[in-house]
Each structure stands twice: as structure tokens, then as C-alpha cells.
Design a protein around this motif. Structure first.
Motif, PDB file in Angstrom:
ATOM      1  N   ASP A   7       0.893  -1.139  -0.010  1.00 56.80           N
ATOM      2  CA  ASP A   7      -0.028   0.248   0.071  1.00 56.80           C
ATOM      3  C   ASP A   7       0.805   1.234   0.086  1.00 56.80           C
ATOM      4  O   ASP A   7       2.055   1.121  -0.010  1.00 56.80           O
ATOM      5  N   SER A   8       0.326   2.343  -0.063  1.00 61.80           N
ATOM      6  CA  SER A   8       1.159   3.544   0.000  1.00 61.80           C
ATOM      7  C   SER A   8       2.112   3.852   0.941  1.00 61.80           C
ATOM      8  O   SER A   8       3.167   4.229   0.736  1.00 61.80           O
ATOM      9  N   GLN A  12       6.109   4.030   0.732  1.00 65.36           N
ATOM     10  CA  GLN A  12       6.998   5.222   1.184  1.00 65.36           C
ATOM     11  C   GLN A  12       8.065   4.763   2.074  1.00 65.36           C
ATOM     12  O   GLN A  12       9.426   5.181   1.846  1.00 65.36           O
ATOM     13  N   PHE A 240       2.526   2.545  -9.012  1.00 67.43           N
ATOM     14  CA  PHE A 240       2.519   3.744  -8.376  1.00 67.43           C
ATOM     15  C   PHE A 240       2.972   4.981  -9.093  1.00 67.43           C
ATOM     16  O   PHE A 240       4.012   4.910  -9.755  1.00 67.43           O
ATOM     17  N   GLU A 248       3.664   9.817   0.184  1.00 58.91           N
ATOM     18  CA  GLU A 248       2.948   8.586  -0.109  1.00 58.91           C
ATOM     19  C   GLU A 248       2.703   8.402  -1.531  1.00 58.91           C
ATOM     20  O   GLU A 248       2.154   9.259  -2.083  1.00 58.91           O
ATOM     21  N   LYS A 250       0.646   7.234  -5.151  1.00 58.33           N
ATOM     22  CA  LYS A 250      -0.706   6.939  -5.418  1.00 58.33           C
ATOM     23  C   LYS A 250      -0.651   5.730  -6.190  1.00 58.33           C
ATOM     24  O   LYS A 250       0.028   5.621  -7.226  1.00 58.33           O
TER      25      LYS A 250
END
Length: 421
Positions: A7-8, A12, A240, A248, A250
Motif C-alpha cells: 500500500d502507499s 513510502q 504507483f 506517499e 498513489k
């Protein structure tokens, strides 16, 4: 499996951690990139009028070695896994399939994936390509078996459907610069790669929902360039935008790929036992770079000397009291030197040419020394079709060939291992 669906926030944190871990390696990568592409700036004294000289040695060396490995596409040879004619027949069929598959995937990718990955192996010490499943895109309409349909009829119908279709798996080159892998005891466990893409390309490649996200987040200018990130582990494949340390990214698309392995071919080139990323894998140019830059600086100095001595530097000696004007200031004179003409001098003037006093530094000898070092570190001049006086015998040439094999043999072996896996 315990592999996490990306996930974001996870991306990150992963990206930030890897940027710190691979920071020095990224600097080395940029140095190798600049050396190969000639985009570096030579450090020359600001007060000296000098013309920069680039030999192109790094480019020629990498391109010639790349030609050694890529003059034929990757080929596969297998041993039968069982006994009897059926096992031999099956192995032969698999070999034929694999040897046809990679050229076909490269043709569909419309890029020389094999050449590009091999170039990165030589230039950065590692080469990466991606093999994501593309069945969800190109084979989403694959026909299903109908009620009461005979297996033979179904197989015939599906074979007809496949004709003219793209392959359900892709093979794409992934730039080695901006790649951040993670390893465990079973090999490559995660990898994140970054590059720059336009919004237009991303809209064409990813679903409408993702395009809507891009439009809302980054505006309507399709030519705008964004940092783009690919991430993969042994279960998931994600795409992403916004690969930044302090933001973060996307998500555009996250899928479960069902490959059982990270769908990347990661090949190491020149390796060492060091655990530091900047030393674990090395460019073939890594130790050559200082010598190449030094050689080019010597050539610049040689060129400057040629300009000074071959375009004669005129020296005029004067007695101040004999060249003074009526106003008491020295007379400024320009000399027009032309062959076959007479040069008139004033009283007390003497014309000569600037000459070197003492023993001149033997720059030619220094250049020859550096060239010999580069010759030993890379491909010998004999390999380029130039036979040096000390390498004219068959024995010397065989020795040079063996030296080249000792340097490039392990790289070729790792290229084969990467595709076999």
C-alpha cells in the motif's frame, strides 16, 4: 506466504529506507552513466584556454563486450528429467518452446530487451528485466468450455482463438538506475524500481479509474512528467506514481500475480564478497574510470601544448627608451607574420619564438603508460584488430584471449543462471 500486499504507506517507508541504503551506489551509477554517455564535465583549470577531449573509450569498450554476449539471443538446453523416448521428446518440446519464446516476447515488447539488460549488467554491475503476466489484458476473453463440448473440439477452438493474439506474458527491460532490491535466504524477495513517465503514457497503460486519479491529483496536462514506481514481491505486483521520500505514492494498479517468484530477472555482473551495495556489484568501468578521465586530461594538455607550439607564440624584446612615443608612452605594435614577406623592426626590437627551456615533460610516454593500463583492464588492442609488437605471437594472443575469458566468463555464466531461474 507472509508477503505483504503493498500500500502507499508501505511503499513510502520501503523507498525511504532503500534510498538511504543505496545512496552511495546511486552516486556510482550516475558516474558510470555519465562516463558511458559522455555527459560528464571535465575538470580543467579556469585560467587555461583548453578544448575538452572525450575519447569515447568507455562507450566503445561496453558496446564491444555487449556484442560478445548478445550476438545471439539467449538459448536454452535441458537434460531429460526421466528415462525413455517420452521424456526425451518432452524435453525437446520444452527447449523448442523456450528458444522461440524469448525472441517472440522481445519482438512484442518492440525493444531489444536482451541487449539492454546485458548493457546494464556490464555498465552498472546488474541488469533487470520484468516478466509480468499479461493474460488479464491480452487473454481476458479466453474462451471457456461449453456444456457438452468434447475436449478435442474445445482444444481446437482455443488453438484457433490463440492465433494472432499477443503472448500472455511480457518481457520488459527495467532500468538498473533507480532499482532497489531486497534479498532473503531464498533469493530476491522484493524489488522497487523508479523511472519518469508522462501522464499520457500512464493513462494509456492503466485502467480508467487510475486515469481519473491522475487527473484529479496532477491536473489535465498530459505532457507532465511524474515519478513512476513499480513494486513486486513473491505474491503482488503494484504500480504507483509519486515516488518521493517524503510523500506517499498513489496506487495505479495492484494485482496478485500467481507466479510464485518475484516476476523479475535480476542478473548480477561483476561481483564481490562485499555487503555494501556500492561494492557488491560493479561496473566493468569502475576501476577504469579514473584512468580514462586522467588520459583525457593528458590529451587535453597535449592538445594545449600543440596549439601553443604549433601556432608559434611570438616574443618581442624591446629597449624601452627606443620604442617610446612622443607622448612618453610605449608604442603599441602588431606584427603581421606572412611567409616570404619582410618584417620591419624598430630600433632595439628583437623578435623570436617562445621555446621550452630545460627538459620538457614527456607527456607522450605518460599517455602510452595509461593506455597500456587500460589495455590490460579491458579488451586488448589485439581484440580490436590491432596487433601490438609484443603481442604478435600466437602464444601472446592466446594468453590475451584467456585473460578476457577469465574476466567475462563469470558474467556470461551469471547471465545464463538468471534466465534459467
Amino acid at each position: 506466504s507472509d508477503m505483504k500486499k503493498p500500500d502507499s504507506k508501505y511503499l513510502q517507508d520501503y523507498f525511504k529506507e532503500k534510498k538511504e541504503e543505496y545512496g552511495k551506489r546511486d552516486t556510482v551509477d550516475q558516474d558510470m552513466y555519465d562516463l558511458y554517455h559522455g555527459s560528464y564535465v571535465q575538470e580543467l583549470p579556469a585560467h587555461v584556454k583548453a578544448d575538452p577531449i572525450q575519447t569515447g573509450y568507455a562507450t566503445q569498450f561496453i558496446d564491444r563486450v555487449k556484442g560478445i554476449f548478445t550476438h545471439t539471443p539467449p538459448s536454452f538446453s535441458m537434460e531429460p528429467t526421466g528415462e525413455g523416448d517420452e521424456a526425451v521428446k518432452h524435453t525437446s518440446e520444452v527447449e523448442t518452446f523456450l528458444n522461440a519464446l524469448f525472441p517472440a516476447m522481445q519482438q512484442e515488447a518492440d525493444e531489444a530487451t536482451w541487449h539492454l539488460q546485458t548493457e546494464d549488467v556490464l555498465l552498472y554491475g546488474r541488469g533487470i528485466s520484468q516478466m509480468p503476466p499479461a493474460g488479464g489484458i491480452y487473454w481476458k476473453d479466453y474462451p471457456l468450455s461449453e456444456d457438452g463440448e468434447e475436449p478435442g473440439d474445445y482444444n481446437k477452438r482455443t488453438e484457433n482463438w490463440k492465433k494472432g493474439r499477443r503472448l500472455p506474458i511480457a518481457w520488459r527491460h527495467v532500468p538498473a538506475i533507480g532499482s532497489y532490491p531486497e534479498w532473503d535466504d531464498w533469493g530476491l524477495s522484493e524489488i522497487c524500481t523508479t523511472e519518469i513517465r508522462t501522464i499520457r503514457r500512464l493513462k494509456n497503460e492503466y485502467p480508467k479509474k487510475a486515469a481519473k486519479t491522475l487527473l484529479e491529483e496532477f491536473g489535465k496536462d498530459d505532457s507532465k512528467k511524474l515519478s513512476f514506481m513499480k513494486y513486486a514481491n513473491r505474491e503482488y505486483l503494484g504500480y504507483f506514481v509519486g515516488a518521493e521520500v517524503n510523500a506517499e505514492p498513489k496506487p495505479l494498479s495492484i494485482i496478485e500475480h500467481h507466479c510464485g517468484e518475484v516476476p523479475y530477472i535480476y542478473i548480477k555482473g561483476k561481483t564481490s564478497s562485499s555487503h555494501k551495495p556500492e561494492h557488491a556489484t560493479k561496473s566493468l568501468l569502475y576501476h577504469m574510470r579514473p584512468l580514462i578521465l586522467y588520459l583525457e586530461k593528458l590529451l587535453v594538455q597535449k592538445g594545449t601544448a600543440i596549439r601553443i607550439w604549433c601556432w608559434p607564440q611570438l616574443v618581442v624584446k624591446r629597449k624601452m627608451d627606443s620604442v617610446m612615443g612622443d607622448d612618453g608612452n610605449p608604442i603599441q605594435r602588431n606584427f603581421d607574420l606572412q611567409a616570404g614577406t619582410t618584417l620591419e623592426l624598430l630600433e632595439g626590437e628583437e623578435v623570436s619564438f617562445l621555446v621550452w627551456t630545460g627538459n620538457a615533460p614527456d607527456i607522450d610516454e605518460q599517455i602510452a603508460i595509461i593506455q597500456r593500463y587500460l589495455d590490460r583492464m579491458g579488451l586488448s588492442s589485439v581484440m580490436y584488430g590491432t596487433t601490438a609488437s609484443d603481442a604478435s605471437s600466437g602464444y601472446a594472443i592466446n594468453t590475451l584471449i584467456q585473460a578476457a575469458q577469465s574476466l567475462f566468463g563469470p558474467i556470461g555464466e551469471r547471465l545464463g543462471m538468471g534466465y534459467t531461474r
